[in-house]
Structures are given as structure tokens and as C-alpha cells.
Design a protein around this motif. Sequence first.
Motif, PDB file in Angstrom:
ATOM      1  N   GLU A  76      -9.162  14.572 -47.651  1.00 36.64           N
ATOM      2  CA  GLU A  76      -9.090  13.878 -46.372  1.00 36.64           C
ATOM      3  C   GLU A  76      -8.596  14.852 -45.313  1.00 36.64           C
ATOM      4  OE1 GLU A  76      -7.042   9.931 -44.270  1.00 36.64           O
ATOM      5  OE2 GLU A  76      -6.604  10.444 -46.364  1.00 36.64           O
ATOM      6  N   THR A  77      -9.472  15.257 -44.440  1.00 39.62           N
ATOM      7  CA  THR A  77      -9.143  16.219 -43.394  1.00 39.62           C
ATOM      8  C   THR A  77     -10.150  16.097 -42.262  1.00 39.62           C
ATOM      9  OG1 THR A  77      -8.778  18.576 -42.905  1.00 39.62           O
ATOM     10  CG2 THR A  77     -10.498  18.041 -44.497  1.00 39.62           C
ATOM     11  N   GLY A  78      -9.801  16.641 -41.101  1.00 39.86           N
ATOM     12  CA  GLY A  78     -10.710  16.588 -39.968  1.00 39.86           C
ATOM     13  C   GLY A  78     -11.362  17.915 -39.667  1.00 39.86           C
ATOM     14  N   THR A  79     -10.932  18.978 -40.361  1.00 35.66           N
ATOM     15  CA  THR A  79     -11.492  20.311 -40.119  1.00 35.66           C
ATOM     16  C   THR A  79     -12.015  20.917 -41.422  1.00 35.66           C
ATOM     17  OG1 THR A  79      -9.330  21.377 -40.436  1.00 35.66           O
ATOM     18  CG2 THR A  79      -9.933  20.731 -38.191  1.00 35.66           C
ATOM     19  N   ALA A  80     -12.959  21.815 -41.278  1.00 40.48           N
ATOM     20  CA  ALA A  80     -13.538  22.453 -42.462  1.00 40.48           C
ATOM     21  C   ALA A  80     -14.115  23.813 -42.094  1.00 40.48           C
ATOM     22  CB  ALA A  80     -14.622  21.569 -43.069  1.00 40.48           C
ATOM     23  N   ALA A 103     -13.701  21.592 -49.014  1.00 39.14           N
ATOM     24  CA  ALA A 103     -12.873  22.766 -48.712  1.00 39.14           C
ATOM     25  C   ALA A 103     -12.759  23.611 -49.973  1.00 39.14           C
ATOM     26  CB  ALA A 103     -11.496  22.345 -48.228  1.00 39.14           C
ATOM     27  N   THR A 104     -12.603  24.913 -49.785  1.00 36.08           N
ATOM     28  CA  THR A 104     -12.468  25.832 -50.915  1.00 36.08           C
ATOM     29  C   THR A 104     -10.994  26.131 -51.173  1.00 36.08           C
ATOM     30  OG1 THR A 104     -14.590  26.865 -50.417  1.00 36.08           O
ATOM     31  CG2 THR A 104     -13.084  28.106 -51.818  1.00 36.08           C
ATOM     32  N   GLU A 159       4.902  18.151 -57.455  1.00 40.73           N
ATOM     33  CA  GLU A 159       3.444  18.157 -57.511  1.00 40.73           C
ATOM     34  C   GLU A 159       2.860  19.498 -57.075  1.00 40.73           C
ATOM     35  OE1 GLU A 159      -0.259  15.220 -56.224  1.00 40.73           O
ATOM     36  OE2 GLU A 159       1.721  14.965 -55.338  1.00 40.73           O
ATOM     37  N   MET A 160       1.736  19.859 -57.661  1.00 43.69           N
ATOM     38  CA  MET A 160       1.055  21.090 -57.335  1.00 43.69           C
ATOM     39  C   MET A 160       0.381  20.964 -55.969  1.00 43.69           C
ATOM     40  SD  MET A 160      -1.428  23.182 -59.894  1.00 43.69           S
ATOM     41  CE  MET A 160      -2.404  21.735 -60.225  1.00 43.69           C
ATOM     42  N   THR A 161       0.420  22.048 -55.173  1.00 39.09           N
ATOM     43  CA  THR A 161      -0.170  22.059 -53.837  1.00 39.09           C
ATOM     44  C   THR A 161      -1.337  23.031 -53.791  1.00 39.09           C
ATOM     45  OG1 THR A 161       1.980  21.579 -52.822  1.00 39.09           O
ATOM     46  CG2 THR A 161       0.272  22.471 -51.392  1.00 39.09           C
ATOM     47  N   LEU A 162      -2.459  22.576 -53.226  1.00 39.84           N
ATOM     48  CA  LEU A 162      -3.643  23.410 -53.084  1.00 39.84           C
ATOM     49  C   LEU A 162      -3.655  24.020 -51.690  1.00 39.84           C
ATOM     50  CD1 LEU A 162      -6.382  21.093 -54.657  1.00 39.84           C
ATOM     51  CD2 LEU A 162      -4.787  22.638 -55.802  1.00 39.84           C
ATOM     52  N   ASN A 163      -3.779  25.340 -51.612  1.00 37.56           N
ATOM     53  CA  ASN A 163      -3.878  26.039 -50.338  1.00 37.56           C
ATOM     54  C   ASN A 163      -5.354  26.291 -50.051  1.00 37.56           C
ATOM     55  OD1 ASN A 163      -0.975  26.254 -50.241  1.00 37.56           O
ATOM     56  ND2 ASN A 163      -1.160  27.889 -51.745  1.00 37.56           N
ATOM     57  N   LEU A 164      -5.867  25.686 -48.997  1.00 36.75           N
ATOM     58  CA  LEU A 164      -7.300  25.668 -48.727  1.00 36.75           C
ATOM     59  C   LEU A 164      -7.713  26.736 -47.728  1.00 36.75           C
ATOM     60  CD1 LEU A 164      -7.619  21.792 -48.328  1.00 36.75           C
ATOM     61  CD2 LEU A 164      -7.847  23.136 -50.433  1.00 36.75           C
TER      62      LEU A 164
END
Length: 226
Positions: free
Chosen positions: A102-106, A192-193, A205-210
Motif C-alpha cells: 500500500e503506497t502512492g509512489t513507485a 515495489a522492489t 517485525e522484519m522491515t522491507l527497504n524498498l
Amino acid sequence: MAVENDVSTSFINSLQNPTVTTTNSGEALGKDAFLQLLVTQMKNQNPLDPQDNTQFVAQLAQFSSLESMQNLTSTVDSIATSYKSSQALQASSLVGRSVIVETGTAQVDTSKGLTGSVVIPASTTATTVKVYDSTGTQVDTIDLGSQSAGNASFTWDGLSSEGVALASGTYKFVASGTVNGTNTAFSTYLPATVNSVTTAVSGGEMTLNLAGGSSIALSKVQSIGI
């Protein structure tokens, strides 16, 4: 006997308060130290007034409980270590993968375009997704028309509203629609990658850096792709 009373008192207090008992050096007493106290107490008890059997059995039961608690702690520590190893392995497998969040940018490769989705809470009319470049300039509008409640997918071909191919980079997607006569903003889910993963130090919790600099918790990921 003074020796008997001192040892007995020390031993009973140790068993009644195992979590706060310490040695002269300040280190917590373990089960081996408690067992040594028990043996010492038995050696120094008054032959004319030996320790009551009931009290002795109660002390043994407390010693058994202490040993069980220490074994449980060791087992929990082992499980925590295994969990951290599993989390690290899971993290390494996510790097380079595409996720839907869930995001507004890519980050968009305009030669391939982008496919996302809009969360629509109620039936809407005049549903649109406006596309903005990194300077905040609106470059295109995707018309989704009337939609019922649910998820509505959309595709952007990487072209401006005039049909001009745009450069790859960061783009913002703003979705909205008319609900009961009111213009309403909607959430968007975009691909997102994963560039890197931050594992929690203390069981969090684990955090994903996109790609693009944003981060998101693993539980917030809608799906994981290739």
C-alpha cells in the motif's frame, strides 16, 4: 548450633527467593549451588534435632521447580535463536523480489509500464488515477469509470496524456472517485522492489527497504512476486 542455623536459614531463603538470590560476587545462584547448600545443610544439622521430613521434602520440591524453570528458560532461548536464524534466511530470499504494498509512489520502468490496484470502499462513479512525475507535474490520468466496492486494477503504459514516452523514475499515483456525490480519495497498491531487509533486534517485525527509499513492515505486504 550456629553453623546449622546460618546454613539452614540461607538455604531456605535461597529456595523461597530463587530469582533474587546472589553470591558474594553478585552472580545469581544456579541449581548446582542450591544442591551444594542442601548437602551442607544435611551435614551440619543437629543430630539431636534433625530436620523435619516434611520440610526436607518441601525443599526438594522447590529445588525441582527451580531446575524446571531453568530448563524452560534454556529451551525458550534455543527457540528464539532458531527463530532469528529462520528470519535471516527469509530476509535474504526477499532481496530483489517484487512486492505489492500500500503506497502512492513507485519506481516505474516506463518501457514496461505499471500495473496496480485501487481499494474502493463503496460503489463509485468517475473513478480516476492521476499520475505525477517526480517534480509534481501531472503527466497522465487513468479513467476507471464506475466501480463497485472492492479492488479495481489499473495499468499505466508509461506514456503521457499526449502519448509521449516518459523517462523511467519515481511516479506518484493518486486515486479518487465520487461516492454518494462526494469526491473521495482511495488507497492504491503498487509494485515495489525490495532492496534490503532489516531484521528486528529484539523479536520485532522484519522491515522491507524498498526501491525509492521507502520502508514497510512485512505484515503490510499484500503479495510477493518474482
